[in-house]
Design an enzyme around this catalytic site. Sequence first.
Site, PDB file in Angstrom:
ATOM      1  N   CYS A 168       6.824 -25.671  16.775  1.00 54.50           N
ATOM      2  CA  CYS A 168       8.113 -25.996  16.160  1.00 54.50           C
ATOM      3  C   CYS A 168       8.399 -27.495  16.312  1.00 54.50           C
ATOM      4  O   CYS A 168       8.349 -28.016  17.432  1.00 54.50           O
ATOM      5  CB  CYS A 168       9.200 -25.177  16.850  1.00 54.50           C
ATOM      6  SG  CYS A 168      10.859 -25.572  16.307  1.00 54.50           S
TER       7      CYS A 168
ATOM      8  N   HIS B 246      10.395  -7.703   3.624  1.00 54.67           N
ATOM      9  CA  HIS B 246       9.384  -7.864   4.677  1.00 54.67           C
ATOM     10  C   HIS B 246       9.026  -9.329   4.934  1.00 54.67           C
ATOM     11  O   HIS B 246       8.006  -9.616   5.543  1.00 54.67           O
ATOM     12  CB  HIS B 246       8.132  -7.041   4.333  1.00 54.67           C
ATOM     13  CG  HIS B 246       8.377  -5.559   4.368  1.00 54.67           C
ATOM     14  ND1 HIS B 246       7.513  -4.626   3.842  1.00 54.67           N
ATOM     15  CD2 HIS B 246       9.415  -4.847   4.876  1.00 54.67           C
ATOM     16  CE1 HIS B 246       8.006  -3.408   4.027  1.00 54.67           C
ATOM     17  NE2 HIS B 246       9.161  -3.524   4.635  1.00 54.67           N
TER      18      HIS B 246
ATOM     19  N   GLN C 119       9.017  -5.529  -1.202  1.00 57.15           N
ATOM     20  CA  GLN C 119       8.357  -5.369   0.105  1.00 57.15           C
ATOM     21  C   GLN C 119       7.201  -6.360   0.229  1.00 57.15           C
ATOM     22  O   GLN C 119       6.548  -6.428   1.261  1.00 57.15           O
ATOM     23  CB  GLN C 119       7.788  -3.951   0.240  1.00 57.15           C
ATOM     24  CG  GLN C 119       8.839  -2.860   0.164  1.00 57.15           C
ATOM     25  CD  GLN C 119       8.193  -1.498  -0.031  1.00 57.15           C
ATOM     26  OE1 GLN C 119       7.785  -0.849   0.919  1.00 57.15           O
ATOM     27  NE2 GLN C 119       8.084  -1.071  -1.267  1.00 57.15           N
ATOM     28  N   ASN C 120       6.952  -7.106  -0.842  1.00 57.72           N
ATOM     29  CA  ASN C 120       5.798  -8.012  -0.843  1.00 57.72           C
ATOM     30  C   ASN C 120       6.148  -9.339  -0.191  1.00 57.72           C
ATOM     31  O   ASN C 120       7.260  -9.847  -0.351  1.00 57.72           O
ATOM     32  CB  ASN C 120       5.318  -8.253  -2.276  1.00 57.72           C
ATOM     33  CG  ASN C 120       4.903  -6.959  -2.953  1.00 57.72           C
ATOM     34  OD1 ASN C 120       4.642  -5.974  -2.266  1.00 57.72           O
ATOM     35  ND2 ASN C 120       4.846  -6.946  -4.263  1.00 57.72           N
TER      36      ASN C 120
ATOM     37  N   THR D 274       4.854   0.982  -5.466  1.00 60.32           N
ATOM     38  CA  THR D 274       4.946   1.208  -4.013  1.00 60.32           C
ATOM     39  C   THR D 274       4.570   2.648  -3.689  1.00 60.32           C
ATOM     40  O   THR D 274       4.950   3.565  -4.417  1.00 60.32           O
ATOM     41  CB  THR D 274       6.330   0.853  -3.433  1.00 60.32           C
ATOM     42  OG1 THR D 274       6.344   1.187  -2.047  1.00 60.32           O
ATOM     43  CG2 THR D 274       7.472   1.529  -4.144  1.00 60.32           C
TER      44      THR D 274
ATOM     45  N   ASP E  59       4.119 -11.965  -0.794  1.00 62.13           N
ATOM     46  CA  ASP E  59       3.204 -12.875  -1.487  1.00 62.13           C
ATOM     47  C   ASP E  59       3.889 -13.965  -2.313  1.00 62.13           C
ATOM     48  O   ASP E  59       3.228 -14.841  -2.860  1.00 62.13           O
ATOM     49  CB  ASP E  59       2.234 -12.085  -2.377  1.00 62.13           C
ATOM     50  CG  ASP E  59       2.942 -11.201  -3.411  1.00 62.13           C
ATOM     51  OD1 ASP E  59       4.068 -11.536  -3.827  1.00 62.13           O
ATOM     52  OD2 ASP E  59       2.357 -10.176  -3.806  1.00 62.13           O
TER      53      ASP E  59
ATOM     54  N   CYS F  55      10.335 -20.188  14.501  1.00 61.22           N
ATOM     55  CA  CYS F  55      10.080 -20.532  15.899  1.00 61.22           C
ATOM     56  C   CYS F  55      10.459 -19.345  16.788  1.00 61.22           C
ATOM     57  O   CYS F  55      11.522 -18.751  16.605  1.00 61.22           O
ATOM     58  CB  CYS F  55      10.901 -21.761  16.296  1.00 61.22           C
ATOM     59  SG  CYS F  55      10.753 -22.140  18.049  1.00 61.22           S
TER      60      CYS F  55
HETATM   61  P1  OAD Z   1       0.745   0.352  -0.779  1.00 63.11           P
HETATM   62  O1  OAD Z   1      -0.600  -0.289  -0.750  1.00 63.11           O
HETATM   63  O2  OAD Z   1       1.091   1.358   0.256  1.00 63.11           O
HETATM   64  O3  OAD Z   1       0.971   1.049  -2.189  1.00 63.11           O
HETATM   65  C1  OAD Z   1       0.649   0.427  -3.407  1.00 63.11           C
HETATM   66  C2  OAD Z   1       1.066   1.367  -4.527  1.00 63.11           C
HETATM   67  O4  OAD Z   1       0.863   0.694  -5.750  1.00 63.11           O
HETATM   68  C3  OAD Z   1       0.255   2.668  -4.581  1.00 63.11           C
HETATM   69  O5  OAD Z   1       1.163   3.749  -4.746  1.00 63.11           O
HETATM   70  C4  OAD Z   1      -0.612   2.498  -5.838  1.00 63.11           C
HETATM   71  O6  OAD Z   1      -0.817   3.733  -6.533  1.00 63.11           O
HETATM   72  C5  OAD Z   1       0.225   1.553  -6.674  1.00 63.11           C
HETATM   73  N1  OAD Z   1      -0.524   0.684  -7.576  1.00 63.11           N
HETATM   74  C6  OAD Z   1      -1.718   0.063  -7.354  1.00 63.11           C
HETATM   75  N2  OAD Z   1      -2.072  -0.697  -8.393  1.00 63.11           N
HETATM   76  C7  OAD Z   1      -1.074  -0.582  -9.314  1.00 63.11           C
HETATM   77  C8  OAD Z   1      -0.847  -1.124 -10.621  1.00 63.11           C
HETATM   78  N3  OAD Z   1      -1.701  -1.955 -11.188  1.00 63.11           N
HETATM   79  N4  OAD Z   1       0.290  -0.767 -11.273  1.00 63.11           N
HETATM   80  C9  OAD Z   1       1.180   0.094 -10.704  1.00 63.11           C
HETATM   81  N5  OAD Z   1       1.017   0.649  -9.485  1.00 63.11           N
HETATM   82  C10 OAD Z   1      -0.096   0.312  -8.794  1.00 63.11           C
HETATM   83  O7  OAD Z   1       1.817  -0.841  -0.779  1.00 63.11           O
HETATM   84  P2  OAD Z   1       3.378  -0.815  -0.451  1.00 63.11           P
HETATM   85  O8  OAD Z   1       4.009   0.434  -0.941  1.00 63.11           O
HETATM   86  O9  OAD Z   1       3.923  -2.107  -0.916  1.00 63.11           O
HETATM   87  O10 OAD Z   1       4.687  -3.448   5.131  1.00 63.11           O
HETATM   88  O11 OAD Z   1       3.359  -0.806   1.108  1.00 63.11           O
HETATM   89  C11 OAD Z   1       4.601  -0.877   1.746  1.00 63.11           C
HETATM   90  C12 OAD Z   1       4.499  -1.664   3.001  1.00 63.11           C
HETATM   91  O12 OAD Z   1       3.467  -1.118   3.819  1.00 63.11           O
HETATM   92  C13 OAD Z   1       4.088  -3.107   2.849  1.00 63.11           C
HETATM   93  O13 OAD Z   1       5.149  -3.964   2.517  1.00 63.11           O
HETATM   94  C14 OAD Z   1       3.577  -3.404   4.222  1.00 63.11           C
HETATM   95  C15 OAD Z   1       2.752  -2.172   4.462  1.00 63.11           C
HETATM   96  O14 OAD Z   1       2.578  -1.782   5.722  1.00 63.11           O
HETATM   97  C16 OAD Z   1       4.718  -4.398   6.070  1.00 63.11           C
HETATM   98  O15 OAD Z   1       3.895  -5.271   6.136  1.00 63.11           O
HETATM   99  C17 OAD Z   1       5.881  -4.277   7.013  1.00 63.11           C
END
Ligand code: OAD
Length: 245
Positions: free
Chosen positions: A150, A122, A104-105, A191, A107, A130
Site C-alpha cells: 500500500c 464479487h 458476479q463477474n 449463471t 472481469d 490494503c
Molecule cells: P458458472 O461457471 O458457475 O456458470 C456459468 C453458467 O453460464 C453455466 O450455467 C453455463 O451453462 C452458462 N453458460 C456458459 N456459456 C454460456 C453462453 N455462451 N451463453 C449463456 N450461458 C452460458 O459461473 P457463475 O454462475 O458466474 O464466485 O459462478 C458464480 C460464482 O461462482 C462466481 O462469481 C464465482 C464462483 O465461485 C466467486 O468468485 C465468489
Amino acid sequence: MPLTPLEIQRVRDWLATAARVTVLTGAGISAESGVPTFRGKDGLWQGFRATELATPEAFAHDPKLVWRFYNWRRELLAPVKPNPAHEALVRLEGKVPQFTLLTQNIDDLHRKAGSRNIVELHGNIWLVRCIRCLRVARKEEVPLPELPTCPECGDLLRPHVVWFGEALDPADLERAVDASRSCEVMLVIGTSAVVQPAASLALVARERGARVVEVNLEATPYTHLLDVALHGKAGTLVPQLVEGW
Ligand code: OAD
C-alpha cells in the site's frame, strides 16, 4: 426470414413496457469473449483448486502463491474484449428508465462495454485493497510485484474481490436486493445459480411479482421457478431481446 420465436417476442414486450429492469449476470456472459466459466469443462480454476487459492486462509498462509494466481488471471483478462451480449446490455440501459446491472463477474467487461449502473457483487480483478488501512485503488499494471504494498501505509495489498467464505459488501448487497425487489423484469444471464446470495436474487424478484427470464446454455436449479427460460448463447440471444422495440 425466420419467424421471431414467441418467447423472444414476449420478453421484448415486457422489456419495452417496463420502467425498471434489473439484470443479473454470471461467467456465462463472458464465455464468448474467451473467459473460461467456473464450472464448465474448461473451468478456469480446475487444476488450480480455486477453493484453496481464493480464500482468506490461503492468503494469510501464502500471499505470494495467491498473488501469482491473481497475476496469472490478470494477464489472462487484460486483452479480453466485451462481446455482443455485453454490448446489448449497454443498449438496454439506454432504453429503460431505471436499469441496474448486477454482476458476479470480476472481469470488468460490462464497464469496458460501457454499462454504467453496475453493482459488482464479487468485486473487480483490477482493484486492490490494503489489508490494514482498507484503501481501495485501481491498478492495471500486469503483473503486479510479487507482494504489492500500500502506498499509504506500506502494508500488504490484496485483490479487491470476494473470496470463498467471505461476505459480500453490505452496501452492494443492499443495492442488489433493492434492485431485485423493485424491478418489473429481471434477466438472469449465464449463471449456474449455485452461489448464494447472488443466485437467490432471482427469487426475490419473482416473489415481488417481476417477470424473470433466464438466458443460459442449459437449465439451472432455478429454471422451473422462472417465467421464461431461453436456452442458447448469450451473445446471440441477448441482442435479440434488445432489438425490435
Ligand atoms: P458458472 O461457471 O458457475 O456458470 C456459468 C453458467 O453460464 C453455466 O450455467 C453455463 O451453462 C452458462 N453458460 C456458459 N456459456 C454460456 C453462453 N455462451 N451463453 C449463456 N450461458 C452460458 O459461473 P457463475 O454462475 O458466474 O464466485 O459462478 C458464480 C460464482 O461462482 C462466481 O462469481 C464465482 C464462483 O465461485 C466467486 O468468485 C465468489
